[in-house]
Design a protein around this motif. Structure first.
Motif, PDB file in Angstrom:
ATOM      1  N   THR A  70       5.880   3.015   3.551  1.00  0.00           N
ATOM      2  CA  THR A  70       4.997   3.238   2.699  1.00  0.00           C
ATOM      3  C   THR A  70       5.415   4.630   2.045  1.00  0.00           C
ATOM      4  OG1 THR A  70       4.055   4.875   4.488  1.00  0.00           O
ATOM      5  CG2 THR A  70       3.305   2.513   4.375  1.00  0.00           C
ATOM      6  N   THR A  74       3.095   9.619   2.835  1.00  0.00           N
ATOM      7  CA  THR A  74       2.346   9.212   3.800  1.00  0.00           C
ATOM      8  C   THR A  74       2.956   9.188   5.147  1.00  0.00           C
ATOM      9  OG1 THR A  74       2.674   6.894   3.496  1.00  0.00           O
ATOM     10  CG2 THR A  74       1.037   7.707   2.140  1.00  0.00           C
ATOM     11  N   HIS A  75       4.349   9.531   5.131  1.00  0.00           N
ATOM     12  CA  HIS A  75       5.086   9.100   6.606  1.00  0.00           C
ATOM     13  C   HIS A  75       4.709  10.050   7.532  1.00  0.00           C
ATOM     14  CE1 HIS A  75       8.928   7.398   4.293  1.00  0.00           C
ATOM     15  NE2 HIS A  75       7.921   6.669   3.865  1.00  0.00           N
ATOM     16  N   GLU A  92      10.676   4.628   7.665  1.00  0.00           N
ATOM     17  CA  GLU A  92      11.484   4.413   6.393  1.00  0.00           C
ATOM     18  C   GLU A  92      11.994   5.786   5.881  1.00  0.00           C
ATOM     19  OE1 GLU A  92      13.609   2.663   5.240  1.00  0.00           O
ATOM     20  OE2 GLU A  92      12.881   0.798   5.916  1.00  0.00           O
ATOM     21  N   ALA A 162       4.684   2.278  -8.773  1.00  0.00           N
ATOM     22  CA  ALA A 162       3.549   2.808  -7.857  1.00  0.00           C
ATOM     23  C   ALA A 162       3.525   4.190  -8.352  1.00  0.00           C
ATOM     24  CB  ALA A 162       4.365   2.958  -6.454  1.00  0.00           C
TER      25      ALA A 162
HETATM   26  N1  LIG Z   1      15.808   1.493   3.886  1.00  0.00           N
HETATM   27  C1  LIG Z   1      16.148   1.204   2.811  1.00  0.00           C
HETATM   28  O1  LIG Z   1      16.984   0.581   2.001  1.00  0.00           O
HETATM   29  C2  LIG Z   1      14.883   1.175   1.643  1.00  0.00           C
HETATM   30  C3  LIG Z   1      14.734   0.380   0.589  1.00  0.00           C
HETATM   31  C4  LIG Z   1      13.634   0.526  -0.374  1.00  0.00           C
HETATM   32  C5  LIG Z   1      12.730   1.521   0.124  1.00  0.00           C
HETATM   33  N2  LIG Z   1      12.677   2.121   1.279  1.00  0.00           N
HETATM   34  C6  LIG Z   1      11.771   3.155   1.605  1.00  0.00           C
HETATM   35  O2  LIG Z   1      10.323   2.329   1.937  1.00  0.00           O
HETATM   36  C7  LIG Z   1       9.538   2.933   1.826  1.00  0.00           C
HETATM   37  C8  LIG Z   1       8.390   2.256   0.838  1.00  0.00           C
HETATM   38  O3  LIG Z   1       9.249   2.163  -0.570  1.00  0.00           O
HETATM   39  P1  LIG Z   1       8.735   1.118  -1.516  1.00  0.00           P
HETATM   40  O4  LIG Z   1       9.748   1.057  -2.589  1.00  0.00           O
HETATM   41  O5  LIG Z   1       8.609  -0.321  -0.892  1.00  0.00           O
HETATM   42  O6  LIG Z   1       7.316   1.663  -1.886  1.00  0.00           O
HETATM   43  P2  LIG Z   1       6.130   0.816  -2.863  1.00  0.00           P
HETATM   44  O7  LIG Z   1       5.370   1.894  -3.389  1.00  0.00           O
HETATM   45  O8  LIG Z   1       6.842  -0.280  -3.706  1.00  0.00           O
HETATM   46  O9  LIG Z   1       5.452   0.102  -1.635  1.00  0.00           O
HETATM   47  C9  LIG Z   1       4.764   0.747  -0.646  1.00  0.00           C
HETATM   48  C10 LIG Z   1       3.644  -0.069   0.241  1.00  0.00           C
HETATM   49  O10 LIG Z   1       2.785   0.638   0.973  1.00  0.00           O
HETATM   50  C11 LIG Z   1       1.395   0.560   0.665  1.00  0.00           C
HETATM   51  N3  LIG Z   1       0.790   1.780   0.984  1.00  0.00           N
HETATM   52  C12 LIG Z   1       0.637   2.748   0.187  1.00  0.00           C
HETATM   53  N4  LIG Z   1      -0.060   3.767   0.949  1.00  0.00           N
HETATM   54  C13 LIG Z   1      -0.292   3.252   2.416  1.00  0.00           C
HETATM   55  C14 LIG Z   1      -0.959   3.512   3.430  1.00  0.00           C
HETATM   56  N5  LIG Z   1      -1.611   4.765   3.721  1.00  0.00           N
HETATM   57  N6  LIG Z   1      -1.117   2.675   4.456  1.00  0.00           N
HETATM   58  C15 LIG Z   1      -0.289   1.563   4.493  1.00  0.00           C
HETATM   59  N7  LIG Z   1       0.184   0.923   3.240  1.00  0.00           N
HETATM   60  C16 LIG Z   1       0.355   1.827   2.226  1.00  0.00           C
HETATM   61  C17 LIG Z   1       1.534   0.178  -0.787  1.00  0.00           C
HETATM   62  O11 LIG Z   1       0.317  -0.619  -1.192  1.00  0.00           O
HETATM   63  C18 LIG Z   1       2.692  -0.658  -1.005  1.00  0.00           C
HETATM   64  O12 LIG Z   1       2.357  -2.008  -0.485  1.00  0.00           O
HETATM   65  C19 LIG Z   1       9.662   4.459   1.288  1.00  0.00           C
HETATM   66  O13 LIG Z   1       9.807   5.348   2.273  1.00  0.00           O
HETATM   67  C20 LIG Z   1      11.299   4.120   0.629  1.00  0.00           C
HETATM   68  O14 LIG Z   1      12.053   4.965   0.562  1.00  0.00           O
HETATM   69  C21 LIG Z   1      13.706   1.826   2.033  1.00  0.00           C
END
Ligand SMILES: NC(=O)c1ccc[n+]([C@@H]2O[C@H](COP(=O)([O-])OP(=O)(O)OC[C@H]3O[C@@H](n4cnc5c(N)ncnc54)[C@H](O)[C@@H]3O)[C@@H](O)[C@H]2O)c1
Length: 374
Positions: A70, A74-75, A92, A162
């Motif tokens: 997320t 929010t982490h 994440e 977002a």
């Molecule tokens: N490990 C990796 O290579 C990698 C790659 C991309 C993103 N990430 C990480 O993953 C996380 C998410 O990134 P993203 O780019 O997918 O973000 P995003 O904003 O595109 O997606 C986040 C998702 O979480 C949902 N969300 C928001 N608040 C929430 C809550 N309180 N409870 C449940 N769901 C909720 C949103 O509706 C959305 O579906 C971040 O920490 C990002 O850094 C890691």
């Protein structure tokens, strides 16, 4: 018992977590218990229930492991909910937006006794781990330093996907979604791992120079220099405004030659010209194995992200990124495809990496005054 895994955040990167749990479920090694996301998800595996939030999910369904994918801000609250409900967590990266939050989360891990694996998947690559061992064994002679090069293209759609994208804070809460701390976070984390400096006390100083070409709060073109407790200089040189999207590199500079880690493809290039392709362990499988037998170490426990979080803290506390003058930026594409290209940014990144120097020290044309932090 087959571990029941819940996923919070199923769009964006979370979709790959859902697929990964489904893969393990097919092999009978995990079960997708439920998912939480305020936005409706299509294409969930049959019979998997979606809740609007993690609290609601945990009140209705049992979960042994919760994957949190997320927005950064929010982490900590979501990890707290999961750990207090008795679940282990795959959180994440970046785990937290500040050192204070990192300490809060570390205290929760200690108090609840739950495991917290952080999603730095490059830390589970045998390419990264082999190179770290070679550095520790002094295989490259005297270590001059370690640098990371990130030349990425991020388009308008990335920042528009977002509300938290490209923000330093949101509604008064730290987010720190900049090039160094989020999209190219793996680079800094891998460099710290190569130096054996992953803990919060392993970082001596952090200097930041943050710039941006996009109309965002956070940095998109930056150099950061970390000096670790053992005296190693780590120079991070990254941009999201490159001419072409290239795989990031982490470079070990030794008196006996250079070694290059390309963590996205688990590739290692050694000073004698050898190129090795490696594989990597899966962070969720590792967490499940650790649950079954605590003697199995986690590849990336929260404690091993303390050095990285010290860098996040320096970026968080730094002054707002300086805008790169319009005359040094060319724009390409239209609408959601639109993206800036900083003039000659690749040359300055290569020089920063070779000389372990900040953009300002090199006289990159967009530099104003370095902001020095720790
Ligand atoms: N490990 C990796 O290579 C990698 C790659 C991309 C993103 N990430 C990480 O993953 C996380 C998410 O990134 P993203 O780019 O997918 O973000 P995003 O904003 O595109 O997606 C986040 C998702 O979480 C949902 N969300 C928001 N608040 C929430 C809550 N309180 N409870 C449940 N769901 C909720 C949103 O509706 C959305 O579906 C971040 O920490 C990002 O850094 C890691």
């Amino acid at each position: 018992m087959t571990p029941r895994v819940a996923v919070a955040g199923v769009h964006g990167h979370g979709a790959s977590h859902v697929r990964n749990v489904a893969r393990l479920a097919e092999a009978g090694r995990a079960r997708l218990a439920a998912v939480a996301d305020p936005r409706p998800a299509e294409h969930l595996p049959a019979g998997v229930r979606q809740y609007g939030g993690l609290e609601e999910l945990l009140a209705a369904a049992e979960a042994d492991v919760v994957i949190i994918s997320t927005p950064i801000q929010t982490h900590v609250p979501l990890a707290e909910l999961a750990m207090r409900a008795g679940a282990d967590v795959l959180l994440e990266k970046p785990p937290t937006a500040s050192l204070a939050e990192f300490e809060q989360l570390s205290a929760l891990v200690d108090e609840t006794g739950r495991a917290c694996q952080v999603g730095f998947q490059a830390q589970a690559s045998t390419a990264t781990l082999k190179l770290a061992q070679m550095v520790a064994d002094g295989r490259f002679g005297e270590l001059r330093g370690i640098s990371t090069i990130g030349k990425w293209v991020r388009k308008a759609q990335y920042f528009q996907r977002a509300r938290w994208a490209g923000r330093r804070t949101l509604d008064g809460v730290a987010v720190v979604d900049g090039a160094v701390t989020n999209p190219l976070a793996h680079s800094t984390a891998a460099a710290l791992l190569l130096d054996g400096s992953t803990g919060v006390d392993d970082v001596r100083s952090v200097e930041t120079e943050l710039f941006r070409a996009n109309a965002i709060e956070s940095d998109d073109t930056s150099t950061v220099r970390v000096v670790t407790g053992r005296g190693t200089k780590i120079l991070v040189a990254v941009t999201l405004c490159a001419t072409e999207h290239l795989e990031p590199e982490v470079i070990v500079h030794g008196s006996a030659g250079r070694a290059v880690l390309k963590y996205a493809s688990d590739t290692l290039e050694l000073p004698d010209g050898t190129v090795e392709k490696h594989g990597r362990a899966d962070l969720l499988e590792n967490l499940i194995a650790h649950r079954a037998d605590p003697a199995v170490p986690l590849y990336c426990p929260l404690s091993a992200t303390g050095g990285f979080t010290t860098v996040v803290e320096a970026v968080r506390a730094a002054a707002d990124p300086a805008e790169i003058p319009a005359g040094l930026v060319r724009w390409e594409g239209e609408g959601l495809e639109r993206h800036p290209i900083v003039h000659d940014v690749e040359t300055w990144i290569d020089r920063a990496s070779d000389e372990l120097a900040l953009f300002g020290e090199l006289g990159a044309p967009w530099t104003v005054r370095p902001q020095r932090e720790k």
